[in-house]
Design a protein around this motif. Structure first.
Motif, PDB file in Angstrom:
ATOM      1  N   VAL A 221      -6.917   7.086  -4.828  1.00 53.17           N
ATOM      2  CA  VAL A 221      -6.288   8.057  -3.935  1.00 53.17           C
ATOM      3  C   VAL A 221      -5.175   7.352  -3.182  1.00 53.17           C
ATOM      4  CG1 VAL A 221      -6.643   9.707  -2.064  1.00 53.17           C
ATOM      5  CG2 VAL A 221      -8.488   9.279  -3.725  1.00 53.17           C
ATOM      6  N   GLN A 222      -3.951   7.800  -3.398  1.00 58.58           N
ATOM      7  CA  GLN A 222      -2.799   7.145  -2.797  1.00 58.58           C
ATOM      8  C   GLN A 222      -2.681   7.486  -1.307  1.00 58.58           C
ATOM      9  OE1 GLN A 222      -1.191   4.897  -4.443  1.00 58.58           O
ATOM     10  NE2 GLN A 222      -2.192   5.360  -6.387  1.00 58.58           N
ATOM     11  N   SER A 223      -2.156   6.543  -0.552  1.00 60.56           N
ATOM     12  CA  SER A 223      -1.888   6.782   0.876  1.00 60.56           C
ATOM     13  C   SER A 223      -0.694   7.710   1.029  1.00 60.56           C
ATOM     14  CB  SER A 223      -1.609   5.455   1.581  1.00 60.56           C
ATOM     15  OG  SER A 223      -2.725   4.590   1.482  1.00 60.56           O
ATOM     16  N   THR A 224      -0.713   8.474   2.092  1.00 62.24           N
ATOM     17  CA  THR A 224       0.375   9.402   2.377  1.00 62.24           C
ATOM     18  C   THR A 224       1.300   8.818   3.440  1.00 62.24           C
ATOM     19  OG1 THR A 224      -0.844  10.509   4.144  1.00 62.24           O
ATOM     20  CG2 THR A 224      -1.201  11.306   1.895  1.00 62.24           C
ATOM     21  N   ALA A 225       2.401   9.521   3.682  1.00 61.48           N
ATOM     22  CA  ALA A 225       3.332   9.086   4.725  1.00 61.48           C
ATOM     23  C   ALA A 225       2.635   9.004   6.078  1.00 61.48           C
ATOM     24  CB  ALA A 225       4.522  10.042   4.785  1.00 61.48           C
ATOM     25  N   ALA A 226       1.691   9.911   6.306  1.00 62.21           N
ATOM     26  CA  ALA A 226       0.959   9.903   7.581  1.00 62.21           C
ATOM     27  C   ALA A 226       0.126   8.629   7.728  1.00 62.21           C
ATOM     28  CB  ALA A 226       0.062  11.136   7.673  1.00 62.21           C
ATOM     29  N   HIS A 227      -0.464   8.168   6.630  1.00 62.70           N
ATOM     30  CA  HIS A 227      -1.245   6.928   6.690  1.00 62.70           C
ATOM     31  C   HIS A 227      -0.344   5.733   6.972  1.00 62.70           C
ATOM     32  CE1 HIS A 227      -4.085   9.505   4.451  1.00 62.70           C
ATOM     33  NE2 HIS A 227      -5.010   8.775   5.037  1.00 62.70           N
ATOM     34  N   TYR A 228       0.795   5.686   6.303  1.00 59.03           N
ATOM     35  CA  TYR A 228       1.713   4.562   6.522  1.00 59.03           C
ATOM     36  C   TYR A 228       2.258   4.564   7.944  1.00 59.03           C
ATOM     37  CZ  TYR A 228       1.644   3.671   1.497  1.00 59.03           C
ATOM     38  OH  TYR A 228       1.266   3.366   0.212  1.00 59.03           O
ATOM     39  N   LYS A 229       2.446   5.753   8.496  1.00 61.93           N
ATOM     40  CA  LYS A 229       2.931   5.841   9.877  1.00 61.93           C
ATOM     41  C   LYS A 229       1.865   5.355  10.855  1.00 61.93           C
ATOM     42  CE  LYS A 229       4.963   9.075  13.219  1.00 61.93           C
ATOM     43  NZ  LYS A 229       5.403  10.480  13.464  1.00 61.93           N
ATOM     44  N   LYS A 230       0.624   5.705  10.572  1.00 71.11           N
ATOM     45  CA  LYS A 230      -0.481   5.314  11.452  1.00 71.11           C
ATOM     46  C   LYS A 230      -0.788   3.832  11.342  1.00 71.11           C
ATOM     47  CE  LYS A 230      -5.283   6.506  12.566  1.00 71.11           C
ATOM     48  NZ  LYS A 230      -6.455   7.357  12.211  1.00 71.11           N
ATOM     49  N   PHE A 231      -0.552   3.263  10.145  1.00 70.70           N
ATOM     50  CA  PHE A 231      -0.882   1.859   9.905  1.00 70.70           C
ATOM     51  C   PHE A 231       0.357   1.120   9.395  1.00 70.70           C
ATOM     52  CE2 PHE A 231      -4.826   4.252   9.293  1.00 70.70           C
ATOM     53  CZ  PHE A 231      -5.707   3.565  10.119  1.00 70.70           C
ATOM     54  N   PRO A 232       1.349   0.916  10.251  1.00 73.57           N
ATOM     55  CA  PRO A 232       2.567   0.220   9.804  1.00 73.57           C
ATOM     56  C   PRO A 232       2.256  -1.215   9.379  1.00 73.57           C
ATOM     57  CG  PRO A 232       2.519   0.440  12.209  1.00 73.57           C
ATOM     58  CD  PRO A 232       1.402   1.284  11.679  1.00 73.57           C
ATOM     59  N   GLY A 233       2.906  -1.623   8.299  1.00 70.42           N
ATOM     60  CA  GLY A 233       2.697  -2.964   7.795  1.00 70.42           C
ATOM     61  C   GLY A 233       1.613  -3.064   6.739  1.00 70.42           C
ATOM     62  N   PHE A 234       0.938  -1.933   6.438  1.00 72.16           N
ATOM     63  CA  PHE A 234      -0.103  -1.916   5.413  1.00 72.16           C
ATOM     64  C   PHE A 234       0.326  -0.990   4.286  1.00 72.16           C
ATOM     65  CE2 PHE A 234      -2.201  -3.062   9.341  1.00 72.16           C
ATOM     66  CZ  PHE A 234      -3.004  -4.131   8.962  1.00 72.16           C
TER      67      PHE A 234
ATOM     68  N   GLY B  11      -9.265   4.714   7.219  1.00 73.53           N
ATOM     69  CA  GLY B  11      -8.266   5.284   6.322  1.00 73.53           C
ATOM     70  C   GLY B  11      -7.018   4.447   6.121  1.00 73.53           C
ATOM     71  N   ALA B  12      -7.036   3.186   6.509  1.00 71.36           N
ATOM     72  CA  ALA B  12      -5.854   2.338   6.367  1.00 71.36           C
ATOM     73  C   ALA B  12      -5.583   2.035   4.904  1.00 71.36           C
ATOM     74  CB  ALA B  12      -6.049   1.032   7.135  1.00 71.36           C
ATOM     75  N   PRO B  13      -4.307   1.946   4.510  1.00 74.80           N
ATOM     76  CA  PRO B  13      -3.967   1.546   3.137  1.00 74.80           C
ATOM     77  C   PRO B  13      -4.430   0.117   2.864  1.00 74.80           C
ATOM     78  CG  PRO B  13      -2.080   2.556   4.248  1.00 74.80           C
ATOM     79  CD  PRO B  13      -3.116   2.296   5.304  1.00 74.80           C
ATOM     80  N   PHE B  14      -4.767  -0.144   1.616  1.00 84.92           N
ATOM     81  CA  PHE B  14      -5.216  -1.488   1.238  1.00 84.92           C
ATOM     82  C   PHE B  14      -4.822  -1.765  -0.207  1.00 84.92           C
ATOM     83  CE2 PHE B  14      -8.525   1.329  -0.155  1.00 84.92           C
ATOM     84  CZ  PHE B  14      -9.017   0.775  -1.318  1.00 84.92           C
ATOM     85  N   PRO B  15      -4.726  -3.025  -0.589  1.00 89.22           N
ATOM     86  CA  PRO B  15      -4.326  -3.387  -1.953  1.00 89.22           C
ATOM     87  C   PRO B  15      -5.508  -3.278  -2.912  1.00 89.22           C
ATOM     88  CG  PRO B  15      -4.676  -5.364  -0.661  1.00 89.22           C
ATOM     89  CD  PRO B  15      -4.857  -4.209   0.280  1.00 89.22           C
ATOM     90  N   GLY B  16      -5.632  -2.135  -3.561  1.00 88.39           N
ATOM     91  CA  GLY B  16      -6.749  -1.954  -4.479  1.00 88.39           C
ATOM     92  C   GLY B  16      -6.587  -0.681  -5.278  1.00 88.39           C
ATOM     93  N   SER B  17      -7.344  -0.579  -6.354  1.00 88.16           N
ATOM     94  CA  SER B  17      -7.317   0.617  -7.199  1.00 88.16           C
ATOM     95  C   SER B  17      -8.719   0.914  -7.688  1.00 88.16           C
ATOM     96  CB  SER B  17      -6.391   0.405  -8.402  1.00 88.16           C
ATOM     97  OG  SER B  17      -6.938  -0.580  -9.279  1.00 88.16           O
ATOM     98  N   GLY B  18      -8.903   2.120  -8.215  1.00 83.36           N
ATOM     99  CA  GLY B  18     -10.210   2.465  -8.745  1.00 83.36           C
ATOM    100  C   GLY B  18     -10.615   1.570  -9.899  1.00 83.36           C
TER     101      GLY B  18
END
Length: 386
Positions: free
Chosen positions: A326-339, A365-372
């Motif tokens: 599940v890809q992160s959205t613009a809202a996630h990137y805004k909430k967690f800048p730098g991730f 819900g922070a973005p992280f480097p990983g995939s299914g």
């Protein structure tokens, strides 16, 4: 204990989530004086060796993600540390025939009060992992067969135009290749042929959800083919168990019986052996054949196939599966800048008699480097290898 936390209720806690569930069950169903007096013996379905493998696999997998975050994070050090600590994993493994829970991991560590929440009540979008059940239904409905030729092309259906993760279109291909590559356009086209309502009803039958719950949890749109909506990890395992048992609906079970201090049985459960089938046995066999391709060298989890080809002792049994990222959205990137990266990684794995679901992600819900296929899939492979 120092690394993973502790629970004041247990001297030995090899199955933290299962033990937390048992404790909760006891206090909800028995008099507190009986519980406090001691001597109760609770028998569960947990397999000790599987449980040990599951704990190790989840903890090693999450350790890897945390290391990547600390190494490559672009945020402030204290922020990286916080997000890293919020990375977690879940593993649920069921006997597909009986519904018995064989292994249960509710998180990286042991803590009070939340060991079961991620398994039983955490709702996350399943992403492409839900395509496994989608294609099983399509085979059952006669929309597809294992020899079908499908077309990966641009779609415009009622204003909805899905894109593939590889950003282009590959034209005609066998359905097995479309499953192996997790082609979004083919999945959406398949759902369009089945009908959204029909597919949702099939999901509802397996999960025991009524029409109102289905409407609340799953959108009535073609995006459902790509894993919109929300499910718990346990629901994901329950949804896919019929593919492995010939199509029969199951209900997960953890506690088999309880005895008092004198050894007298005071509670007992039996496996939920439903006579209701949601899929035909032939459709289940065909679905597994398609899902085997995901782990072959050309599939999204092709790294597993490559290792199996090099080493005959690596996963030396029939395996199939489906990843979901599940890809992160613009809202996630805004909430967690730098991730940057995903926000949920899923894997549904099938071996003879056992269906396993792995979820990896951040509690906030922070973005992280990983995939299914890479992150959740590697946790499953380490668990299945034992």
């Amino acid at each position: 204990v120092g690394r993973y936390g502790a629970s004041r209720d247990f001297r030995l806690n090899a199955a933290p989530a299962a033990n937390a569930y048992v404790r909760q069950f006891l206090f909800e169903n028995f008099d507190e004086d009986l519980i406090r007096s001691g001597g109760l013996v609770v028998h569960t379905t947990i397999d000790r060796s599987r449980q040990a493998s599951a704990l190790n696999a989840v903890r090693n997998g999450i350790d890897g993600i945390r290391s990547q975050l600390k190494k490559n994070g672009k945020a402030a050090p204290d922020r990286i540390e916080h997000v890293s600590e919020m990375m977690n994993g879940v593993l649920v493994s069921l006997d597909a025939q009986s519904g018995d829970m064989l292994a249960l991991v509710g998180g990286y560590g042991v803590s009070e009060g939340n060991m079961t929440k991620r398994i039983f009540s955490m709702l996350r979008p399943p992403g492409s992992a839900v395509k496994a059940f989608l294609y099983a239904v399509a085979l059952d409905e006669g929309v597809l067969n294992v020899s079908s030729i499908v077309e990966d092309k641009e779609l415009q259906i009622d204003g909805y135009s899905p894109r593939n993760w590889y950003r282009n279109y590959k034209g005609e291909m066998p359905i097995r290749e479309a499953v192996a590559l997790s082609v979004n356009t083919v999945a959406v086209s398949t759902l369009n042929q089945i009908g959204v309502d029909r597919f949702r009803r099939a999901m509802g039958r397996v999960l025991g959800l009524d029409a109102a719950q289905l409407k609340d949890r799953f959108p009535g749109s073609l995006s459902l083919a790509l894993g919109t909506g929300e499910m718990t990890p346990l629901e994901m395992a329950r949804l896919h168990a019929p593919i492995l048992n010939g199509g029969r609906i199951i209900e997960p079970r953890l506690i088999t019986r309880i005895e008092d201090a004198q050894g007298v049985e005071i509670w007992k459960s039996e496996p939920y052996l439903s006579g209701e089938y949601v899929l035909s046995p032939s459709a289940c066999g065909a679905a597994l054949y398609l899902l085997e391709s995901v782990l072959e060298e050309q599939g999204t989890a092709g790294w597993i196939g490559k290792q199996r080809n090099k080493n005959p002792k690596y996963l030396p049994f029939s395996v199939a599966g489906k990843s979901g990222t599940v890809q992160s959205t613009a809202a996630h990137y805004k909430k967690f800048p730098g991730f940057f990266g995903s926000r949920d990684a899923w894997w549904v794995g099938f071996v003879p008699g056992e269906v396993t679901v792995v979820w990896a992600g951040n509690d906030e819900g922070a973005p992280f480097p990983g995939s299914g296929a890479g992150t959740a899939g590697s946790i499953w492979a380490n668990y299945a290898q034992g």
